[in-house]
Design a protein around this motif. Structure first.
Motif, PDB file in Angstrom:
ATOM      1  N   ILE A 245      51.637 -44.044 -54.112  1.00  0.00           N
ATOM      2  CA  ILE A 245      52.386 -42.799 -54.241  1.00  0.00           C
ATOM      3  C   ILE A 245      53.581 -43.000 -55.175  1.00  0.00           C
ATOM      4  N   THR A 246      54.222 -44.179 -55.066  1.00  0.00           N
ATOM      5  CA  THR A 246      55.341 -44.486 -55.969  1.00  0.00           C
ATOM      6  C   THR A 246      54.867 -44.478 -57.419  1.00  0.00           C
ATOM      7  N   GLU A 247      53.687 -45.039 -57.642  1.00  0.00           N
ATOM      8  CA  GLU A 247      53.127 -45.080 -59.003  1.00  0.00           C
ATOM      9  C   GLU A 247      52.884 -43.667 -59.532  1.00  0.00           C
ATOM     10  N   VAL A 248      52.335 -42.788 -58.669  1.00  0.00           N
ATOM     11  CA  VAL A 248      52.091 -41.399 -59.065  1.00  0.00           C
ATOM     12  C   VAL A 248      53.416 -40.695 -59.363  1.00  0.00           C
ATOM     13  N   ALA A 249      54.415 -40.914 -58.503  1.00  0.00           N
ATOM     14  CA  ALA A 249      55.722 -40.273 -58.684  1.00  0.00           C
ATOM     15  C   ALA A 249      56.368 -40.711 -59.996  1.00  0.00           C
ATOM     16  N   MET A 250      56.297 -41.996 -60.306  1.00  0.00           N
ATOM     17  CA  MET A 250      56.887 -42.508 -61.551  1.00  0.00           C
ATOM     18  C   MET A 250      56.161 -41.946 -62.781  1.00  0.00           C
ATOM     19  N   LYS A 251      54.848 -41.830 -62.654  1.00  0.00           N
ATOM     20  CA  LYS A 251      54.067 -41.270 -63.767  1.00  0.00           C
ATOM     21  C   LYS A 251      54.472 -39.823 -64.022  1.00  0.00           C
ATOM     22  N   GLU A 252      54.610 -39.042 -62.937  1.00  0.00           N
ATOM     23  CA  GLU A 252      55.032 -37.653 -63.083  1.00  0.00           C
ATOM     24  C   GLU A 252      56.476 -37.559 -63.586  1.00  0.00           C
TER      25      GLU A 252
ATOM     26  N   SER B 254      57.977 -27.961 -66.362  1.00  0.00           N
ATOM     27  CA  SER B 254      59.077 -28.822 -65.931  1.00  0.00           C
ATOM     28  C   SER B 254      59.426 -28.588 -64.463  1.00  0.00           C
ATOM     29  N   SER B 255      59.550 -27.333 -64.064  1.00  0.00           N
ATOM     30  CA  SER B 255      59.904 -27.021 -62.671  1.00  0.00           C
ATOM     31  C   SER B 255      58.757 -27.360 -61.726  1.00  0.00           C
ATOM     32  N   VAL B 256      57.488 -27.228 -62.201  1.00  0.00           N
ATOM     33  CA  VAL B 256      56.326 -27.562 -61.384  1.00  0.00           C
ATOM     34  C   VAL B 256      56.326 -29.058 -61.060  1.00  0.00           C
ATOM     35  N   ILE B 257      56.586 -29.872 -62.086  1.00  0.00           N
ATOM     36  CA  ILE B 257      56.592 -31.336 -61.889  1.00  0.00           C
ATOM     37  C   ILE B 257      57.728 -31.744 -60.964  1.00  0.00           C
ATOM     38  N   ARG B 258      58.910 -31.151 -61.196  1.00  0.00           N
ATOM     39  CA  ARG B 258      60.056 -31.490 -60.341  1.00  0.00           C
ATOM     40  C   ARG B 258      59.774 -31.121 -58.885  1.00  0.00           C
ATOM     41  N   ASN B 259      59.192 -29.941 -58.662  1.00  0.00           N
ATOM     42  CA  ASN B 259      58.852 -29.506 -57.308  1.00  0.00           C
ATOM     43  C   ASN B 259      57.860 -30.469 -56.656  1.00  0.00           C
ATOM     44  N   TYR B 260      56.903 -30.936 -57.439  1.00  0.00           N
ATOM     45  CA  TYR B 260      55.895 -31.871 -56.925  1.00  0.00           C
ATOM     46  C   TYR B 260      56.538 -33.191 -56.494  1.00  0.00           C
ATOM     47  N   ILE B 261      57.419 -33.722 -57.357  1.00  0.00           N
ATOM     48  CA  ILE B 261      58.085 -34.998 -57.036  1.00  0.00           C
ATOM     49  C   ILE B 261      58.952 -34.841 -55.785  1.00  0.00           C
ATOM     50  N   GLU B 262      59.646 -33.721 -55.682  1.00  0.00           N
ATOM     51  CA  GLU B 262      60.505 -33.500 -54.508  1.00  0.00           C
ATOM     52  C   GLU B 262      59.679 -33.402 -53.228  1.00  0.00           C
ATOM     53  N   TRP B 263      58.463 -32.831 -53.312  1.00  0.00           N
ATOM     54  CA  TRP B 263      57.591 -32.785 -52.140  1.00  0.00           C
ATOM     55  C   TRP B 263      57.135 -34.188 -51.745  1.00  0.00           C
ATOM     56  N   LEU B 264      56.797 -35.003 -52.743  1.00  0.00           N
ATOM     57  CA  LEU B 264      56.405 -36.385 -52.452  1.00  0.00           C
ATOM     58  C   LEU B 264      57.543 -37.132 -51.752  1.00  0.00           C
TER      59      LEU B 264
ATOM     60  N   ASP C 232      45.098 -32.524 -49.577  1.00  0.00           N
ATOM     61  CA  ASP C 232      45.770 -31.257 -49.839  1.00  0.00           C
ATOM     62  C   ASP C 232      45.718 -31.004 -51.347  1.00  0.00           C
ATOM     63  N   HIS C 233      45.339 -29.775 -51.740  1.00  0.00           N
ATOM     64  CA  HIS C 233      45.162 -29.476 -53.167  1.00  0.00           C
ATOM     65  C   HIS C 233      46.451 -29.650 -53.958  1.00  0.00           C
ATOM     66  N   PHE C 234      47.588 -29.401 -53.340  1.00  0.00           N
ATOM     67  CA  PHE C 234      48.864 -29.506 -54.055  1.00  0.00           C
ATOM     68  C   PHE C 234      49.288 -30.975 -54.190  1.00  0.00           C
ATOM     69  N   ILE C 235      49.243 -31.714 -53.109  1.00  0.00           N
ATOM     70  CA  ILE C 235      49.676 -33.120 -53.137  1.00  0.00           C
ATOM     71  C   ILE C 235      48.686 -33.982 -53.906  1.00  0.00           C
ATOM     72  N   GLU C 236      47.404 -33.632 -53.841  1.00  0.00           N
ATOM     73  CA  GLU C 236      46.312 -34.330 -54.519  1.00  0.00           C
ATOM     74  C   GLU C 236      46.019 -35.706 -53.917  1.00  0.00           C
ATOM     75  N   GLU C 237      47.036 -36.515 -53.674  1.00  0.00           N
ATOM     76  CA  GLU C 237      46.822 -37.822 -53.069  1.00  0.00           C
ATOM     77  C   GLU C 237      46.494 -37.643 -51.583  1.00  0.00           C
ATOM     78  N   THR C 238      45.628 -38.501 -51.046  1.00  0.00           N
ATOM     79  CA  THR C 238      45.240 -38.377 -49.633  1.00  0.00           C
ATOM     80  C   THR C 238      46.425 -38.673 -48.719  1.00  0.00           C
ATOM     81  N   TYR C 239      46.458 -37.960 -47.587  1.00  0.00           N
ATOM     82  CA  TYR C 239      47.549 -38.132 -46.624  1.00  0.00           C
ATOM     83  C   TYR C 239      46.947 -38.484 -45.266  1.00  0.00           C
ATOM     84  N   ASP C 240      47.555 -39.448 -44.580  1.00  0.00           N
ATOM     85  CA  ASP C 240      47.024 -39.954 -43.308  1.00  0.00           C
ATOM     86  C   ASP C 240      47.535 -39.117 -42.130  1.00  0.00           C
TER      87      ASP C 240
END
Length: 778
Positions: A264-271, A285-295, A451-459
């Motif tokens: 997840i850290t790798e995905v966050a850094m890439k974004e 820009s706002s979409v990416i920022r919102n995504y990182i803040e959710w992570l 989750d379609h928004f997070i994309e990465e699997t969540y436990d």
């Protein structure tokens, strides 16, 4: 080749091995080793050096020491302040221990000297050159051996000695060096040494490559850090810290400080890198920022420690809820299994019952009893699958689904997660949200929830899911299959009385600023309030009526009329007005053509009066009282049974051709349906047709077949309570419902007489009087 045996003191070596022609310092501290050294110094200063098989042994025996070692000359000895001896030794020749002479004070051994065995001179010369070439390459790669060492080794022209000197300079394991020491054949020794150096050189090459990669990576990281620091300094000077770069830096610091998994850290850094490159004015820009803040906002590893203590859980459930003994027992069993297995995998509990019976508060109590955070989401009215799985980030205003939003609120990965109103989900063209819930509630799948928004699997495997529903038949089949249904039918009058007195009334007193000294309610007033001002399975309306009472009392006290209000059965109407409901009461006299049935509704139990009349006609059967399909079929079955048994029942076989029959259930505005009025209709029909009255103190419940068999029913507890309330003393029930009698409160059970039947003949025997009432015959 061996020479004559000689006796020498033995010095065992730990993690070290000495070759002939090798000179090195040794520190000697063990008692036996010092004694052997002193014995050698008293002689010709020659000592035998052999390595231990295991370095960890402090007091080795003969079996723990290699047989082949090196006879060495002690050139110098120095006693150190700490008691150990430092000696300088020079290896002389190979030797093999033939026997141990002494092992007590010090090791003394008899050794046979081993001489080198030579082969063809040209072959040995070629191997020497190959060895020197490999050794030179090893030195270039290793950089731990000086060039001067290579020059010294190059001058050696004796093959065996060359092999020994080169070996002494290599970083090999003791076992590999011992193998070389034991090789008397010079050709074999040279070949084996060339192979070992070649392997070591490959390992060193690989280490060098890895080191280069690490160095390059570190240099790149240091370079990026240096450039960022420069950029920060420039921005500070220009006053641009509040710009986009400042935001990116703050986000980067948060990502570095978070405990997200590496993926997840790798995905966050890439974004984050994308965020820095996209113009601030861009919508992306706002979409990416919102995504990182959710992570960053989601819990990835935070967890509360479960404290599953059955006694504590029992106390909390009893404190929060009165009654519901079977439900509490099932919850405690569930928690006990979780404690034993230390795993949350298991059935998903689904609490099913009418509104107001305490489903949500039960889930809260479970969370409190095991020290977990509690989060609730309502699924009522959800039609879009994206409400569960989230929207893809390509859409404007995309957000995660309700499940991920709930996990953010929970702040831990192991909350108690309440899925409220799971039966209220709907389906339309936007998808089927109940299908999306299948993955959430499957213990085998939810460890990789997508989750379609997070994309990465969540436990979600650590989450304790609890669902609630009002009606079972509204829950989709596949979803119901993943849950264990626990039915909460509602509270009896006795339970409502206790809940009102111990829980609801004190709560409303506090909320309305009153004390017990200001307002008191007698038990008979509470009972009247429950019976005539509310009609429900739960206690919500009851709480609202108690709140109303408190408000009325507050007004009386504030206005100065009275300082204390006592509510009695008579005075309650002055405060709340006329009763809103009535409850059924038994007949005062034995009646012909009227039988008392017992009904079970979502608001609890009640009695149901069924009336039958017949008059001259052509055999028409009329059913009124807003009966459902099931009750109409019960009436038809009762009618058909009576026609088939007319002779045995002393009824005119042609009664259906000469009379019209009307079956009516009073309170026609209220819908009625259910499979438990069959024997009541049949009894009322027989009573009307025979003129035999139905006993006024008898109530009955049960379904009937065309052969007169009486089938079991549900809700016996609630039906019995309504019979007791209505003044009935005898209840006719199906024989198969005998097992449900123990569910009825003891105080009610003691005042009722239960007659268990399996055929309509038995019902008629106990329900009808013997004499005919002529005045009622048609």
């Amino acid at each position: 080749m061996t020479k004559e045996a000689t006796q020498l003191p033995l010095l065992p070596l730990r993690g070290l091995l000495v070759f002939p022609s090798m000179v090195l310092h040794l520190d000697v501290g063990r008692e036996k080793s010092v004694a052997a050294l002193e014995k050698a110094m008293m002689g010709d200063q020659t000592i035998f050096l052999a390595a231990q098989k295991q370095v960890s042994l402090d007091k080795p025996e003969s079996k723990d020491i290699y047989q082949i070692g090196t006879a060495a000359y002690v050139k110098q000895m120095l006693k150190l302040p700490n008691g150990t001896m430092r000696v300088l030794v020079e290896g002389l020749r190979r030797g093999e221990i033939s026997r141990y002479i002494d092992e007590n004070e010090e090791f003394t051994v008899e050794i046979n000297e081993l001489e080198d065995e030579h082969g063809e001179q040209n072959e040995e010369e070629a191997l020497m050159r190959s060895l020197l070439k490999q050794f030179e390459q090893y030195i270039n790669v290793s950089q731990k051996i000086t060039k001067e060492t290579l020059a010294t080794v190059t001058d050696i022209d004796e093959p065996g000695r060359l092999a020994d000197i080169v070996t002494s300079h290599l970083s090999l394991k003791i076992k590999d060096k011992q193998d070389l020491l034991e090789m008397v054949n010079v050709k074999e020794r040279l070949q084996h040494l060339v192979q070992l150096i070649s392997n070591e050189k490959k390992v060193l090459d690989l280490e060098k490559k890895i080191g280069q990669r690490v160095k390059t990576s570190m240099e790149k990281t240091q370079k990026e850090y240096y450039l960022r620091e420069q950029l920060k300094a420039i921005q500070k000077e220009l006053g641009e810290k509040e710009g986009k770069s400042g935001e990116a830096e703050q986000l980067r610091e948060k990502v570095d400080a978070s405990d997200m998994p590496d993926r997840i850290t790798e995905v966050a850094m890439k974004e984050l890198n994308r965020f820095e490159k996209v113009p601030q004015s861009s919508a992306e820009s706002s979409v990416i920022r919102n995504y990182i803040e959710w992570l960053l906002a989601l819990p990835w590893t935070e967890k509360t420690n479960d404290t599953i203590e059955i006694d504590k859980a029992q106390d909390i459930l009893d404190e929060d809820h009165y009654g519901l003994e079977k439900i509490k027992e099932r919850i405690l069993e569930y928690l006990a299994v979780q404690k034993l297995t230390e795993s949350i995998k298991g059935p998903i509990l689904c609490l099913v019952g009418p509104p107001g019976v305490g489903k949500t508060s039960l889930a809260k109590s479970i969370a409190r009893s095991i020290n977990r955070n509690f989060v609730r989401i309502s699924l009522g009215g959800i039609r879009d699958e994206a409400e569960i799985r989230g929207h893809r980030r390509t859409y404007i205003g995309a957000m995660p689904g309700r499940i991920i939003q709930g996990m953010k609120k929970a702040e831990t990965v192991n909350p108690v997660f309440l899925l409220d109103e799971v039966d209220k989900m709907a389906t339309d063209f936007r998808g089927d949200p109940s299908s999306a819930m299948l993955e959430v509630l499957d213990p085998e799948q939810n460890s990789h929830f997508s989750d379609h928004f997070i994309e990465e699997t969540y436990d979600l495997s650590n989450v304790l899911f609890i669902a609630t529903a009002n009606y079972v038949h509204n829950i989709p089949g596949p979803l119901m299959d993943r849950m264990e249904l626990i039915s909460i039918a509602g509270y009896t009058e006795v339970e409502k009385l206790h809940i009102a007195r111990e829980h609801l009334f004190p709560k409303q007193l506090k909320e309305n600023g009153l004390k017990r000294s200001n307002l008191q309610i007698r038990d008979e007033a509470l009972l009247k309030l429950i019976r005539t001002y509310t009609r429900e399975a739960g206690v919500r309306s009851l709480e609202r009526q108690l709140a109303k009472l408190c408000r009325k009392a507050a007004k009386i006290i504030i206005s100065g009329e009275r300082k204390r209000v006592i509510v009695t059965e008579k005075s309650i109407e002055e405060l709340l007005g006329k009763p809103s409901f009535r409850y059924g009461m038994r007949e005062q006299e034995n009646q012909v053509g009227a039988a008392t049935g017992l009904a079970y509704t979502t608001a609890g139990g009640d009695i149901l009066s069924i009336e039958v009349s017949h008059y001259p006609g052509k055999g028409k059967l009329t059913l009124t009282g807003k009966l459902g399909d099931v009750m109409q079929e019960s009436a038809q079955a009762a009618f058909s049974y009576i026609r088939s048994r007319a002779d045995e029942l002393n009824i005119d076989p042609d009664f259906h051709e000469k009379n019209d029959i009307h079956i009516h259930v009073p309170e026609g505005a209220t819908p009625k349906d259910g499979p438990s009025a069959g024997i009541t209709m049949a009894t009322a029909l027989v009573s009307a047709l025979t003129g035999r009255a139905v006993k006024k103190e008898v109530g009955m419940t049960g379904e009937i077949t065309l052969r007169g068999r009486v089938l079991p029913i549900g809700g016996l507890k609630e039906k019995s309570l309504s019979a007791h309330r209505a003044g009935l003393t005898t209840i006719i029930i199906p024989e198969e419902n005998e097992k449900n009698i123990e569910d009825i409160p003891e105080s009610v059970r003691d005042e009722l007489s239960f007659i268990k039947v399996n055929h309509l003949d038995q019902v008629l025997e106990h329900a009808l009087t013997e004499e005919k009432h002529e005045s009622n015959e048609r």
